[in-house]
Scaffold this motif. Structure first.
Motif, PDB file in Angstrom:
ATOM      1  N   GLU A 189     -27.044  11.788 -15.938  1.00 47.65           N
ATOM      2  CA  GLU A 189     -27.754  12.399 -14.818  1.00 47.65           C
ATOM      3  C   GLU A 189     -28.107  11.358 -13.765  1.00 47.65           C
ATOM      4  O   GLU A 189     -27.942  11.584 -12.555  1.00 47.65           O
ATOM      5  CB  GLU A 189     -29.020  13.092 -15.318  1.00 47.65           C
ATOM      6  CG  GLU A 189     -29.762  13.833 -14.216  1.00 47.65           C
ATOM      7  CD  GLU A 189     -30.973  14.594 -14.721  1.00 47.65           C
ATOM      8  OE1 GLU A 189     -31.447  15.502 -13.995  1.00 47.65           O
ATOM      9  OE2 GLU A 189     -31.454  14.297 -15.846  1.00 47.65           O
ATOM     10  N   ALA A 228     -24.838  10.100 -11.985  1.00 46.13           N
ATOM     11  CA  ALA A 228     -24.289  11.109 -11.079  1.00 46.13           C
ATOM     12  C   ALA A 228     -25.033  11.106  -9.758  1.00 46.13           C
ATOM     13  O   ALA A 228     -24.431  11.239  -8.672  1.00 46.13           O
ATOM     14  CB  ALA A 228     -24.355  12.486 -11.726  1.00 46.13           C
ATOM     15  N   SER A 236     -17.683  12.559  -9.474  1.00 44.75           N
ATOM     16  CA  SER A 236     -18.899  13.349  -9.620  1.00 44.75           C
ATOM     17  C   SER A 236     -18.642  14.553 -10.524  1.00 44.75           C
ATOM     18  O   SER A 236     -19.430  14.850 -11.445  1.00 44.75           O
ATOM     19  CB  SER A 236     -19.378  13.820  -8.243  1.00 44.75           C
ATOM     20  OG  SER A 236     -20.534  14.617  -8.363  1.00 44.75           O
ATOM     21  N   ARG A 237     -17.527  15.237 -10.295  1.00 45.57           N
ATOM     22  CA  ARG A 237     -17.197  16.392 -11.141  1.00 45.57           C
ATOM     23  C   ARG A 237     -16.889  15.950 -12.565  1.00 45.57           C
ATOM     24  O   ARG A 237     -17.207  16.653 -13.535  1.00 45.57           O
ATOM     25  CB  ARG A 237     -16.013  17.155 -10.525  1.00 45.57           C
ATOM     26  CG  ARG A 237     -16.359  17.795  -9.185  1.00 45.57           C
ATOM     27  CD  ARG A 237     -15.304  18.779  -8.728  1.00 45.57           C
ATOM     28  NE  ARG A 237     -14.069  18.167  -8.288  1.00 45.57           N
ATOM     29  CZ  ARG A 237     -13.845  17.721  -7.057  1.00 45.57           C
ATOM     30  NH1 ARG A 237     -14.795  17.783  -6.124  1.00 45.57           N
ATOM     31  NH2 ARG A 237     -12.671  17.194  -6.729  1.00 45.57           N
ATOM     32  N   TYR A 241     -20.312  15.402 -14.388  1.00 44.04           N
ATOM     33  CA  TYR A 241     -20.981  16.632 -14.814  1.00 44.04           C
ATOM     34  C   TYR A 241     -20.185  17.358 -15.902  1.00 44.04           C
ATOM     35  O   TYR A 241     -20.765  18.017 -16.779  1.00 44.04           O
ATOM     36  CB  TYR A 241     -21.240  17.537 -13.611  1.00 44.04           C
ATOM     37  CG  TYR A 241     -22.422  17.063 -12.793  1.00 44.04           C
ATOM     38  CD1 TYR A 241     -23.721  17.230 -13.262  1.00 44.04           C
ATOM     39  CD2 TYR A 241     -22.241  16.421 -11.566  1.00 44.04           C
ATOM     40  CE1 TYR A 241     -24.811  16.784 -12.533  1.00 44.04           C
ATOM     41  CE2 TYR A 241     -23.325  15.967 -10.832  1.00 44.04           C
ATOM     42  CZ  TYR A 241     -24.609  16.150 -11.320  1.00 44.04           C
ATOM     43  OH  TYR A 241     -25.694  15.695 -10.613  1.00 44.04           O
ATOM     44  N   MET A 263     -21.139  15.510 -18.903  1.00 43.34           N
ATOM     45  CA  MET A 263     -22.502  15.905 -19.265  1.00 43.34           C
ATOM     46  C   MET A 263     -22.494  17.220 -20.031  1.00 43.34           C
ATOM     47  O   MET A 263     -23.220  17.378 -21.029  1.00 43.34           O
ATOM     48  CB  MET A 263     -23.374  16.037 -18.017  1.00 43.34           C
ATOM     49  CG  MET A 263     -24.830  16.355 -18.317  1.00 43.34           C
ATOM     50  SD  MET A 263     -25.806  16.723 -16.833  1.00 43.34           S
ATOM     51  CE  MET A 263     -25.784  15.131 -16.011  1.00 43.34           C
ATOM     52  N   TYR A 322     -29.506  20.586 -20.102  1.00 43.25           N
ATOM     53  CA  TYR A 322     -28.504  19.747 -19.435  1.00 43.25           C
ATOM     54  C   TYR A 322     -27.255  20.532 -19.072  1.00 43.25           C
ATOM     55  O   TYR A 322     -26.606  20.235 -18.057  1.00 43.25           O
ATOM     56  CB  TYR A 322     -28.176  18.541 -20.311  1.00 43.25           C
ATOM     57  CG  TYR A 322     -29.145  17.407 -20.099  1.00 43.25           C
ATOM     58  CD1 TYR A 322     -28.976  16.513 -19.059  1.00 43.25           C
ATOM     59  CD2 TYR A 322     -30.256  17.254 -20.920  1.00 43.25           C
ATOM     60  CE1 TYR A 322     -29.877  15.474 -18.850  1.00 43.25           C
ATOM     61  CE2 TYR A 322     -31.169  16.228 -20.730  1.00 43.25           C
ATOM     62  CZ  TYR A 322     -30.973  15.343 -19.684  1.00 43.25           C
ATOM     63  OH  TYR A 322     -31.872  14.334 -19.462  1.00 43.25           O
ATOM     64  N   LYS A 326     -27.878  21.952 -15.786  1.00 44.09           N
ATOM     65  CA  LYS A 326     -27.845  20.964 -14.700  1.00 44.09           C
ATOM     66  C   LYS A 326     -26.435  20.803 -14.131  1.00 44.09           C
ATOM     67  O   LYS A 326     -26.262  20.282 -13.028  1.00 44.09           O
ATOM     68  CB  LYS A 326     -28.335  19.601 -15.204  1.00 44.09           C
ATOM     69  CG  LYS A 326     -29.823  19.521 -15.542  1.00 44.09           C
ATOM     70  CD  LYS A 326     -30.158  18.161 -16.146  1.00 44.09           C
ATOM     71  CE  LYS A 326     -31.566  18.105 -16.714  1.00 44.09           C
ATOM     72  NZ  LYS A 326     -32.591  18.095 -15.667  1.00 44.09           N
ATOM     73  N   THR A 327     -25.429  21.224 -14.888  1.00 44.03           N
ATOM     74  CA  THR A 327     -24.044  21.054 -14.432  1.00 44.03           C
ATOM     75  C   THR A 327     -23.560  22.226 -13.592  1.00 44.03           C
ATOM     76  O   THR A 327     -22.403  22.239 -13.161  1.00 44.03           O
ATOM     77  CB  THR A 327     -23.088  20.892 -15.639  1.00 44.03           C
ATOM     78  OG1 THR A 327     -22.941  22.155 -16.317  1.00 44.03           O
ATOM     79  CG2 THR A 327     -23.594  19.844 -16.605  1.00 44.03           C
ATOM     80  N   LYS A 377     -21.001  22.145 -10.578  1.00 45.13           N
ATOM     81  CA  LYS A 377     -20.731  20.732 -10.305  1.00 45.13           C
ATOM     82  C   LYS A 377     -19.590  20.171 -11.152  1.00 45.13           C
ATOM     83  O   LYS A 377     -19.263  18.992 -11.033  1.00 45.13           O
ATOM     84  CB  LYS A 377     -22.001  19.906 -10.559  1.00 45.13           C
ATOM     85  CG  LYS A 377     -23.157  20.249  -9.624  1.00 45.13           C
ATOM     86  CD  LYS A 377     -24.404  19.450  -9.989  1.00 45.13           C
ATOM     87  CE  LYS A 377     -25.574  19.812  -9.088  1.00 45.13           C
ATOM     88  NZ  LYS A 377     -26.801  19.084  -9.470  1.00 45.13           N
ATOM     89  N   THR A 378     -19.021  20.985 -12.021  1.00 44.75           N
ATOM     90  CA  THR A 378     -17.962  20.510 -12.913  1.00 44.75           C
ATOM     91  C   THR A 378     -16.597  20.624 -12.231  1.00 44.75           C
ATOM     92  O   THR A 378     -16.492  20.992 -11.060  1.00 44.75           O
ATOM     93  CB  THR A 378     -17.980  21.304 -14.227  1.00 44.75           C
ATOM     94  OG1 THR A 378     -17.854  22.705 -13.927  1.00 44.75           O
ATOM     95  CG2 THR A 378     -19.280  21.081 -14.984  1.00 44.75           C
TER      96      THR A 378
END
Length: 536
Positions: A173, A176, A200-201, A204, A207, A225, A228-229, A232-233
């Motif tokens: 986290e 990122a 970045s992808r 996540y 993650m 968590y 949180k993704t 964003k994946t």
């Protein structure tokens, strides 16, 4: 070029050192040369080391997961196929390779921070991200491991896996949030050539993988968590992280693929598992006819990997080089003329060839040697297909991971798992069959358990040739449902191993910390039925 040559030499020293002792494993290799060392080279070599998974994933993990099967009894393939004593002979490779990769990423970060933290801002974060990835593989394989102490610590303590997972998620986290495409480009990146949007992808998506491992051990943290993704994946399969090999120097050859040509006689006793092939067959999966081949007739041709094999086809009459047959998988847990001869297996299809040239396994389907046995065969590191399948599970559990339905995530994962194969080799292309198959095999949402079974069984197929991940997700999810083999004299009492034991050298070189970790296993490191913390 001089720097590259120097670094390749350094990497060779590191690799050899990992097999000789704990002190050398933890030796800081860059201190004497850090003034001239470019931290980008450390990232490059770390990516090579992590992505080029040891060939012992084939010997141990692939047969355990009943993707491959082997009749061998005195070679490493018996470790995973029959849970033999070979399990304890080369169990250190995942530990040593993982520590080497993690050490390289840690050194890249440390050196970059010393030399120019602004110039290398993104390299620092990529190194942190990749170290998490390397450490996850180690802890998933063994349980509690050295994690938190500074790289180069001579006798590091073994951290609790629960603490390791908490820190890995927090690190991802934080990293990122610090990636910045306005900062300097990372020059040594083999996956995305420094593309920070893709990284970045990637972060996540990783993650999500780490979080989903905790669905049973810590479902609240897993959900937190995973959510949180959201959005964003990875966007599609072009985001796949792929390690490519040029087949020149040893470190640029795919270890798993190269090992087959290195011991063709042993590979002659390896086939696709009946469990795996039957799953593809029973679902009319188009991958069945793309990843399989049949060795030419007789033992001589069976052991000659340069000899053209027959491709399977449903077309009648079969075109040249093809054979109109349905691929047959070989059951795990058999040998040749031993205590459990393959000829006694139910549905044994018979040998090919005659007399001294008879090939007992000739009618079983094997991996496509023109693809999977080539030293230039690329390796997936983490993929859109895996990520979409994990998102399907998260959504099925009712978690807030976005507006896309579980059914759509599942379809995306299923489609991408097939289409992504084209990225590895053009011979693995399936065309319109992919969409047709995905459209006619929707996710069963009649119950959560039905959904979890379908999702995680497809994950088993989607992680082909990343068997540490296949094994970890099997232990985490319980799918696919596998029937263990119980070969006479096996070392696990007929159960599929839940972890590997620590390398033997740990008991000598880091005895106090090793013994403390083993005490948390009940004092028996050789009991492979003991479960790591998240494996409930």
């Amino acid at each position: 070029m001089k720097k590259i040559a120097f670094y390749l030499c350094l990497m060779a020293i590191l690799t050899i050192g990992c097999t000789k002792g704990f002190e050398e494993l933890n030796r800081d290799p860059t201190k004497a040369n850090e003034g001239n060392m470019d931290p980008n080279y450390l990232l490059t070599s770390g990516q090579l080391n992590y992505g080029n998974i040891t060939e012992f994933q084939l010997y141990e993990l692939a047969p355990m997961m009943q993707v491959l099967a082997s009749t061998a009894t005195q070679t490493s393939y018996s470790a995973g196929d029959k849970y033999s004593s070979q399990l304890f002979s080369y169990n250190d490779r995942f530990f040593a390779d993982g520590q080497t990769a993690a050490g390289l990423f840690a050194e890249a970060q440390e050196l970059a921070e010393k030399k120019d933290p602004l110039k290398y801002a993104n390299l620092i974060q990529l190194s942190r991200i990749m170290r998490v990835m390397a450490m996850q593989r180690i802890t998933d394989t063994y349980g509690d491991i050295p994690y938190s102490q500074k790289n180069g610590t001579l006798y590091p303590k073994y951290d609790l896996q629960a603490d390791i997972y908490k820190d890995m998620l927090a690190t991802l986290e934080d990293a990122a949030g610090k990636l910045d495409k306005t900062k300097g480009k990372v020059a040594g990146d083999l996956f995305y050539d420094g593309d920070i949007d893709k990284w970045s992808r990637f972060t996540y998506s990783l993650m999500l993988r780490v979080a989903m491992r905790l669905t049973k051990a810590d479902p609240d943290m897993a959900r937190s968590y995973a959510e949180k993704t959201r959005d964003k994946t990875f966007k599609d399969f072009t985001d796949n992280a792929i390690l490519k090999f040029n087949g020149t120097a040893e470190e640029r050859k795919n270890k798993s693929a190269n090992s087959w040509f290195g011991d063709a006689v042993t590979f002659g006793q390896v086939r696709w598992s009946k469990t795996f092939i039957d799953f593809l067959k029973n679902n009319n999966d188009p991958r069945l006819y793309v990843i399989t081949e049949k060795a030419d007739t007789g033992m001589v041709f069976n052991n000659d990997l340069t000899r053209p094999a027959f491709g399977y086809t449903q077309t009648k009459p079969a075109p040249a080089g093809k054979i109109n047959e349905v691929p047959v998988g070989m059951p795990n847990g058999y040998d040749i003329n031993g205590v459990r001869s393959i000829e006694t297996a139910p549905g044994y299809p018979g040998a090919t060839g005659k007399g001294n040239n008879a090939s007992p396994l000739g009618n079983y389907a094997r991996p496509l040697t023109k693809v999977f046995a080539q030293p230039t065969f690329p390796a997936f590191v983490i993929t859109y297909a895996e990520t979409e399948l994990l998102l399907a599970e998260a959504k099925a559990r009712g978690w807030n991971v976005g507006a896309t339905s579980a059914k759509e995530h599942y379809k995306n994962g299923l489609t991408a798992a097939m289409k992504s194969l084209e990225q590895l080799n053009g011979m693995l292309t399936m065309g319109t069959e992919v969409e047709t198959f995905a459209g006619t095999h929707p996710l069963d949402e009649s119950s959560l358990e039905k959904s979890l079974e379908m999702i995680n069984t497809q994950y088993w197929v989607a992680t082909l040739f990343n068997f540490p991940e296949t094994w970890a997700n099997y232990r985490r999810s319980g799918y696919p449902v596998l029937t263990p083999v119980n070969y006479p004299g096996n070392r696990t009492n007929g159960i599929i191993p839940r972890r590997l034991n620590y390398p033997n050298r740990e008991a000598s070189y880091n005895a106090a910390n090793y013994n403390e970790a083993v005490s948390r296993l009940g004092g028996n490191d050789l009991d492979l039925g003991k479960r790591v913390w998240w494996d409930k």
